[in-house]
Design a protein around this motif. Structure first.
Motif, PDB file in Angstrom:
ATOM      1  N   ALA A   1       0.795  -1.150  -0.138  1.00 15.54           N
ATOM      2  CA  ALA A   1      -0.009   0.289   0.236  1.00 15.54           C
ATOM      3  C   ALA A   1       1.236   0.901   0.233  1.00 15.54           C
ATOM      4  CB  ALA A   1      -1.037   0.154   1.219  1.00 15.54           C
ATOM      5  N   GLY A   2       1.420   1.252   0.629  1.00 13.88           N
ATOM      6  CA  GLY A   2       2.453   2.523   1.065  1.00 13.88           C
ATOM      7  C   GLY A   2       3.286   2.472  -0.072  1.00 13.88           C
ATOM      8  N   PHE A   3       3.854   1.125  -0.614  1.00 14.13           N
ATOM      9  CA  PHE A   3       4.423   1.968  -2.224  1.00 14.13           C
ATOM     10  C   PHE A   3       4.026   1.968  -3.251  1.00 14.13           C
ATOM     11  CE2 PHE A   3       6.021  -1.078  -6.065  1.00 14.13           C
ATOM     12  CZ  PHE A   3       7.202  -0.267  -6.462  1.00 14.13           C
ATOM     13  N   GLU A   4       2.561   1.726  -3.291  1.00 13.33           N
ATOM     14  CA  GLU A   4       1.759   1.990  -4.852  1.00 13.33           C
ATOM     15  C   GLU A   4       1.348   3.607  -4.436  1.00 13.33           C
ATOM     16  OE1 GLU A   4      -1.213   0.106  -5.534  1.00 13.33           O
ATOM     17  OE2 GLU A   4      -0.469  -2.168  -5.064  1.00 13.33           O
ATOM     18  N   ALA A   5       1.409   4.196  -2.848  1.00 17.67           N
ATOM     19  CA  ALA A   5       1.056   5.376  -2.762  1.00 17.67           C
ATOM     20  C   ALA A   5       2.516   6.726  -3.060  1.00 17.67           C
ATOM     21  CB  ALA A   5       0.685   5.977  -1.463  1.00 17.67           C
ATOM     22  N   SER A   6       3.222   6.127  -2.475  1.00 14.03           N
ATOM     23  CA  SER A   6       4.635   6.727  -2.670  1.00 14.03           C
ATOM     24  C   SER A   6       4.806   6.529  -4.183  1.00 14.03           C
ATOM     25  CB  SER A   6       5.516   6.609  -1.975  1.00 14.03           C
ATOM     26  OG  SER A   6       6.281   4.792  -2.449  1.00 14.03           O
ATOM     27  N   LEU A   7       4.443   5.441  -5.012  1.00 10.69           N
ATOM     28  CA  LEU A   7       5.345   5.392  -6.334  1.00 10.69           C
ATOM     29  C   LEU A   7       4.411   6.826  -7.473  1.00 10.69           C
ATOM     30  CD1 LEU A   7       6.528   4.635  -9.178  1.00 10.69           C
ATOM     31  CD2 LEU A   7       4.397   2.483  -9.356  1.00 10.69           C
ATOM     32  N   ASP A   8       3.284   6.867  -6.970  1.00 13.31           N
ATOM     33  CA  ASP A   8       2.238   7.722  -7.303  1.00 13.31           C
ATOM     34  C   ASP A   8       2.282   9.094  -7.510  1.00 13.31           C
ATOM     35  OD1 ASP A   8      -0.800   8.088  -9.038  1.00 13.31           O
ATOM     36  OD2 ASP A   8      -1.150   9.097  -6.831  1.00 13.31           O
TER      37      ASP A   8
ATOM     38  N   ALA B   1      11.398  -3.765  -4.407  1.00 11.87           N
ATOM     39  CA  ALA B   1      12.258  -5.255  -3.246  1.00 11.87           C
ATOM     40  C   ALA B   1      11.649  -5.913  -1.940  1.00 11.87           C
ATOM     41  CB  ALA B   1      13.606  -4.643  -3.336  1.00 11.87           C
ATOM     42  N   TYR B   2      10.808  -5.116  -1.162  1.00  9.85           N
ATOM     43  CA  TYR B   2      10.472  -5.388   0.345  1.00  9.85           C
ATOM     44  C   TYR B   2       8.633  -6.104  -0.024  1.00  9.85           C
ATOM     45  CZ  TYR B   2      14.430  -2.410   1.975  1.00  9.85           C
ATOM     46  OH  TYR B   2      15.643  -2.094   2.623  1.00  9.85           O
ATOM     47  N   ALA B   3       8.450  -5.381  -0.499  1.00 11.65           N
ATOM     48  CA  ALA B   3       7.459  -5.444  -0.374  1.00 11.65           C
ATOM     49  C   ALA B   3       6.920  -6.578  -1.840  1.00 11.65           C
ATOM     50  CB  ALA B   3       6.474  -4.066  -1.237  1.00 11.65           C
ATOM     51  N   GLU B   4       6.952  -6.371  -2.723  1.00 11.90           N
ATOM     52  CA  GLU B   4       6.777  -7.663  -3.983  1.00 11.90           C
ATOM     53  C   GLU B   4       7.938  -9.051  -3.519  1.00 11.90           C
ATOM     54  OE1 GLU B   4       7.561  -6.271  -8.099  1.00 11.90           O
ATOM     55  OE2 GLU B   4       6.072  -4.824  -7.345  1.00 11.90           O
ATOM     56  N   GLY B   5       8.394  -8.966  -2.362  1.00  8.97           N
ATOM     57  CA  GLY B   5       9.306 -10.233  -2.427  1.00  8.97           C
ATOM     58  C   GLY B   5       8.587 -10.516  -1.265  1.00  8.97           C
TER      59      GLY B   5
ATOM     60  N   GLU C   1       9.721  -0.846   6.940  1.00 10.04           N
ATOM     61  CA  GLU C   1      11.041  -0.315   6.327  1.00 10.04           C
ATOM     62  C   GLU C   1      10.336   0.445   4.850  1.00 10.04           C
ATOM     63  OE1 GLU C   1      14.451   1.633   5.272  1.00 10.04           O
ATOM     64  OE2 GLU C   1      13.570   1.319   7.809  1.00 10.04           O
ATOM     65  N   ALA C   2       9.842  -0.080   4.327  1.00 10.21           N
ATOM     66  CA  ALA C   2       9.369  -0.196   2.601  1.00 10.21           C
ATOM     67  C   ALA C   2       8.208   1.443   3.124  1.00 10.21           C
ATOM     68  CB  ALA C   2       8.685  -0.729   2.919  1.00 10.21           C
ATOM     69  N   ASN C   3       7.854   0.937   4.494  1.00 11.10           N
ATOM     70  CA  ASN C   3       5.935   1.983   4.444  1.00 11.10           C
ATOM     71  C   ASN C   3       7.089   4.105   5.041  1.00 11.10           C
ATOM     72  OD1 ASN C   3       4.487  -0.191   6.180  1.00 11.10           O
ATOM     73  ND2 ASN C   3       4.087   1.086   3.860  1.00 11.10           N
ATOM     74  N   SER C   4       8.659   3.217   6.047  1.00  9.08           N
ATOM     75  CA  SER C   4       9.050   4.680   6.045  1.00  9.08           C
ATOM     76  C   SER C   4       9.346   5.389   5.198  1.00  9.08           C
ATOM     77  CB  SER C   4      10.245   3.583   7.007  1.00  9.08           C
ATOM     78  OG  SER C   4      11.151   5.380   7.444  1.00  9.08           O
ATOM     79  N   LEU C   5      10.390   4.368   3.781  1.00  8.88           N
ATOM     80  CA  LEU C   5      10.753   5.172   3.075  1.00  8.88           C
ATOM     81  C   LEU C   5       9.448   5.662   1.859  1.00  8.88           C
ATOM     82  CD1 LEU C   5      12.875   2.517   1.996  1.00  8.88           C
ATOM     83  CD2 LEU C   5      13.904   4.319   2.323  1.00  8.88           C
ATOM     84  N   ALA C   6       8.432   5.381   2.124  1.00 12.75           N
ATOM     85  CA  ALA C   6       7.196   6.274   1.663  1.00 12.75           C
ATOM     86  C   ALA C   6       6.726   7.043   2.331  1.00 12.75           C
ATOM     87  CB  ALA C   6       6.332   4.575   1.559  1.00 12.75           C
ATOM     88  N   ILE C   7       7.042   7.235   3.481  1.00 18.65           N
ATOM     89  CA  ILE C   7       6.900   8.573   3.679  1.00 18.65           C
ATOM     90  C   ILE C   7       8.390   9.364   3.602  1.00 18.65           C
ATOM     91  CG2 ILE C   7       7.138   9.722   6.475  1.00 18.65           C
ATOM     92  CD1 ILE C   7       6.043   7.308   7.741  1.00 18.65           C
ATOM     93  N   GLN C   8       9.434   8.857   3.548  1.00 17.46           N
ATOM     94  CA  GLN C   8      10.672   9.952   3.175  1.00 17.46           C
ATOM     95  C   GLN C   8       9.882  10.181   1.920  1.00 17.46           C
ATOM     96  OE1 GLN C   8      12.629  10.812   5.042  1.00 17.46           O
ATOM     97  NE2 GLN C   8      13.641  11.827   3.497  1.00 17.46           N
ATOM     98  N   VAL C   9       9.299   9.098   0.197  1.00 20.36           N
ATOM     99  CA  VAL C   9       8.926   9.667  -0.982  1.00 20.36           C
ATOM    100  C   VAL C   9       8.482  11.236  -0.779  1.00 20.36           C
ATOM    101  CG1 VAL C   9       8.543   9.234  -2.963  1.00 20.36           C
ATOM    102  CG2 VAL C   9       9.878   7.283  -1.870  1.00 20.36           C
ATOM    103  N   HIS C  10       7.304  11.223   0.321  1.00 22.09           N
ATOM    104  CA  HIS C  10       6.206  12.256   0.381  1.00 22.09           C
ATOM    105  C   HIS C  10       7.072  13.557   0.724  1.00 22.09           C
ATOM    106  CE1 HIS C  10       3.162   8.922  -0.384  1.00 22.09           C
ATOM    107  NE2 HIS C  10       2.304   9.933  -0.756  1.00 22.09           N
ATOM    108  N   GLY C  11       8.369  13.363   1.479  1.00 20.55           N
ATOM    109  CA  GLY C  11       8.733  14.531   2.243  1.00 20.55           C
ATOM    110  C   GLY C  11       7.820  14.350   3.404  1.00 20.55           C
ATOM    111  N   GLY C  12       7.765  16.660   3.577  1.00 18.35           N
ATOM    112  CA  GLY C  12       6.662  16.273   4.947  1.00 18.35           C
ATOM    113  C   GLY C  12       5.194  16.271   4.801  1.00 18.35           C
ATOM    114  N   TYR C  13       5.204  16.471   3.747  1.00 13.60           N
ATOM    115  CA  TYR C  13       3.307  15.479   3.398  1.00 13.60           C
ATOM    116  C   TYR C  13       3.466  14.153   3.996  1.00 13.60           C
ATOM    117  CZ  TYR C  13       1.999  20.131   0.538  1.00 13.60           C
ATOM    118  OH  TYR C  13       2.390  21.060   0.111  1.00 13.60           O
TER     119      TYR C  13
END
Length: 611
Positions: A328-335, A375-379, A426-438
């Motif tokens: 879920a986080g990967f798809e949201a941050s990819l979008d 790699a984390y999520a699809e793995g 950790e993937a969810n943490s990276l998803a937050i990072q991709v969004h930056g402050g948002y």
């Protein structure tokens, strides 16, 4: 969900070859068309009934008014829609109202609901696992009355293990169960007892979604001297319904002596009630006597063995939930990365203020974080569906194949629970990072994904418990039979990769990693002293998990190279994620294995006062 569905279709069709199951008698009524129809239905139901209310369930937490627990109406409707779909019994035989689908399909279908709202989906996951245990260990009447009504969605279920004073140390539980006088042997629902005690951290322990809740409760039967037997061997298992029922499954109108003492309010999973339950404290007095009425499941003292049937299923379910939150986080941050413009390219053009900003996904570091999430999520998806496929093999394969699947599942279950709980977080943490402050605000869903996922490192046994299970039991059981079998599987994948252009170097790397894990395992147990080996069980678990994921990624990459009709973006995406894991993740195992192989004593030797 689009990204998950594409990954799922590839793994089921091209990697696991799910269609091979349909030649077996149990699944003969089904085909790939069945799978497509089930997945389509679940994807639509999750999108319509779960996803729109995930935030609502998080912000409108369950509350208790002294008599009833209140949940948003959307939670009731979603849970009932899920029950009406038949998915609670999807893998069960027709005679109990099931669809007789492969468990692999049931797990894959449930992924949509976990991705849409992990908290709302928890009610169904617990109920299905509860009923599955009763199908395996209950009497015919217990299966008819309790399991069937759970599969039908008329009642939901829980598992009641932990106690306030004992936590994960089940040998220290003090809930008591005493034979219920003349009714002990006379009740058609099973040997009848009266239970007294307290249970803590019980998910879905109280709600009004269904007319009844079936609690599976661990308790101890006192000996002739009135003392509780020591250790886990004295634990028995009991069915304790919230509302009493007769032998035909009809509600009697009486409330059992089970009372809600309070709700726990957690960081995540806020839409799932989490409770402290009191059994037999006189809040409700069925038939004029103190003590909650419970029916024993299995033989006395065999409760933990029976409960492990549900616990192991729940552990895979917890890992699966962690995976889907990672997805879920990967798809949201990819979008977000594809649509949010910020910054300019590196180089001369980027220095020109007239150059328009580029999408975030144009930046190398953003792509690094997205690739890590992939790699984390699809793995994690590959890990979970592989374990589910082993379950199907265990139930429908030849005796030799079934035994092989059992051994592999024993070794992989701690990994299936713990690895996604750490790395999809950790993937969810990276998803937050991709969004930056948002990403840190509630304007976007990724902060909730992280909060929800943080609980999965604790659910159904912490990392430390899974590590002790893996190194202390699973890799040494039956003379190391499960470990040897897994090593053979890993070696076979490495050898096949050696014959494929572009993959040979990864096969060699995998083989070398397998050798290092094997050597560390032997070194850890070289003295034969459990304290020497288990002091570093958690880094061992981390290294072992990364080895397993590297193996799965290489195996999936081999399938991607062999799949002729596979779209090129899918093939290249799969190969890129595999390469990322080998280049950036697998090297971490050396640092983890170093203290394991050295039997490092630092953690054991550390004293309280030194902190």
């Amino acid at each position: 969900m689009k990204q998950y569905r594409a990954t799922l279709d590839f793994l089921l069709q091209h990697w696991l070859r799910l269609d091979e199951l349909f030649s077996r008698e149990r699944f003969a009524d089904h085909s790939q068309d069945t799978v497509t129809s089930v997945l389509d239905t679940c994807e639509r139901l999750a999108r319509d009934k779960f996803a729109p209310f995930n935030r609502l369930a998080d912000t409108e937490e369950p509350h208790f008014d002294g008599e009833r627990v209140h949940l948003p109406q959307a939670t009731h409707e979603a849970a009932r829609a899920y029950a009406a779909s038949g998915l609670l019994a999807a893998a069960q035989p027709y005679e109990v109202g099931g669809m007789q689908l492969p468990f692999t399909v049931q797990l894959a279908a449930n992924g949509f609901f976990k991705q849409a709202s992990i908290a709302i989906s928890a009610y169904g996951m617990l109920t299905s696992a509860n009923a599955n245990l009763l199908m395996a260990h209950g009497t015919p009447r217990q299966r008819e009355v309790f399991a069937k009504n759970e599969f039908a969605g008329r009642w939901f279920g829980t598992m009641c293990l932990s106690e306030p004073q004992a936590g994960s140390s089940l040998s220290d539980i003090t809930t008591r169960a005493v034979p219920d006088g003349d009714a002990f042997e006379a009740d058609p629902l099973g040997p009848r007892y009266r239970l007294t005690g307290n249970k803590m951290w019980i998910s879905a322990g109280e709600h009004e979604i269904t007319e009844n809740i079936v609690h599976l409760v661990l308790a101890k039967i006192p000996g002739p001297d009135g003392r509780l037997p020591p250790g886990t061997r004295g634990i028995s298992l009991f069915i304790v319904p919230k509302r009493l029922v007769d032998a035909e499954g009809r509600l009697t109108g009486e409330r059992n002596d089970v009372a809600l003492a309070g709700l726990n309010h957690k960081l995540g999973y806020r839409g799932t009630t989490n409770t402290l339950l009191n059994f037999g404290e006189g809040w409700h007095l069925p038939q004029g006597a103190a003590g909650a009425i419970g029916y024993r499941v299995g033989a006395p003292g065999q409760g933990l063995r029976c409960m492990f049937h549900m616990m192991n299923e729940a552990r895979i379910g917890v890992g699966w939930g962690a995976v889907m939150l990672g997805c879920a986080g990967f798809e949201a941050s990819l979008d977000y990365a594809r649509h949010r413009t910020q910054g300019r390219p590196v180089g001369p053009a980027g220095k020109d203020p007239a150059t328009p900003p580029v999408p975030l996904i144009a930046h190398a570091d953003i792509k690094r974080m997205l690739l890590a999430q992939k790699a984390y999520a699809e793995g994690g998806v590959a890990l979970a569906v592989y374990c589910a496929r082993l379950v199907d093999e265990q139930h429908t394969g030849t005796p030799e194949a079934a035994e092989e699947a059992r051994l592999l599942l024993e070794v992989l279950t701690p990994i299936a629970k713990s690895w996604p709980s750490e790395w999809c977080l950790e993937a969810n943490s990276l998803a937050i990072q991709v969004h930056g402050g948002y990403g840190y605000t509630r304007d976007f869903p990724v902060e909730q994904h992280w909060r929800d996922n943080r609980l999965n490192m604790i659910h159904e046994g912490t990392h430390g418990i899974q590590a002790l299970d893996l190194l202390g039991r699973k890799v040494v059981m039956d003379g190391g039979a499960g470990l040897k079998l897994l090593a053979a599987k890993v070696s076979e994948t490495a050898q096949r990769a050696g014959h494929v252009e572009g993959l040979a170097e990864y096969g060699n790397t995998l083989a070398a990693a397998l050798q290092r894990v094997g050597a560390a395992t032997k070194s850890a147990w070289a003295t034969g002293v459990p304290e020497d080996a288990l002091a570093n069980a958690t880094p061992y678990l981390q290294a072992f998990g990364h080895l397993v994921l590297a193996w799965l990624w290489l195996d999936v990459a081999l399938a991607a190279c062999a799949a002729v009709p596979l779209p090129e973006p899918r093939r290249q995406g799969t190969l890129s994620a595999m390469r990322y894991f080998f280049d950036h993740e697998l090297p971490k195992i050396d640092a983890w294995l170093r203290p394991v192989a050295a039997r490092n004593t630092l953690a054991r030797d550390m004293r309280d006062e030194w902190f």
